[in-house]
Design a protein around this motif. Sequence first.
Motif, PDB file in Angstrom:
ATOM      1  N   GLN A   1       0.900  -1.133  -0.159  1.00 41.35           N
ATOM      2  CA  GLN A   1       0.081  -0.015   0.058  1.00 41.35           C
ATOM      3  C   GLN A   1       0.943   1.201   0.164  1.00 41.35           C
ATOM      4  OE1 GLN A   1      -2.472  -0.573   3.466  1.00 41.35           O
ATOM      5  NE2 GLN A   1      -4.233  -0.612   1.815  1.00 41.35           N
TER       6      GLN A   1
ATOM      7  N   SER B   1      -2.926   1.322   7.690  1.00 41.56           N
ATOM      8  CA  SER B   1      -2.377  -0.038   7.770  1.00 41.56           C
ATOM      9  C   SER B   1      -1.135  -0.215   8.699  1.00 41.56           C
ATOM     10  CB  SER B   1      -2.061  -0.463   6.250  1.00 41.56           C
ATOM     11  OG  SER B   1      -3.228  -0.803   5.477  1.00 41.56           O
TER      12      SER B   1
ATOM     13  N   SER C   1      -5.099   5.105   3.854  1.00 38.60           N
ATOM     14  CA  SER C   1      -4.926   3.699   4.204  1.00 38.60           C
ATOM     15  C   SER C   1      -3.410   3.047   4.419  1.00 38.60           C
ATOM     16  CB  SER C   1      -5.492   2.842   2.834  1.00 38.60           C
ATOM     17  OG  SER C   1      -4.781   2.803   1.895  1.00 38.60           O
TER      18      SER C   1
END
Length: 132
Positions: free
Chosen positions: A42, A67, A63
């Motif tokens: 990511q 994460s 995100s």
Amino acid sequence: MSDMAEQRQLWIEEPAKRRRMPDPVRTAAVRAVLISAITLIQAMVAFLCTLADSWLAFPMVLSSVASTVVATWGVLDVWVTRQVWNQRHGVVSVPASTARRLRKERRRARRSARKAPESIRRHGGAGQLTHP
């Protein structure tokens, strides 16, 4: 030809240098590695989207931050699971340890406290009538 095939082995088995991790710890470690790998992917996608000036850059950065928090939790979960496992199953008592000595003394005290009333009952002490 079969003689040479029997002599030559593909590998030689050796005993493991370290013991295998307990199942709960191994499960937590696998989970942490998977979460960390996804987090790195990511982060890389967020970086590439930022370089490409894509609209997806901002959501990917958000995100990635989330994460990272989850990956940190995963690594801490491995550590805590390992500590709990060691505390529950891995305690090795050594004869010279203080805790063991204290337990022995408490056991002796309980046994002597239990034996005292029995000896009184056996020798006709408290609880026995004087008249038949």
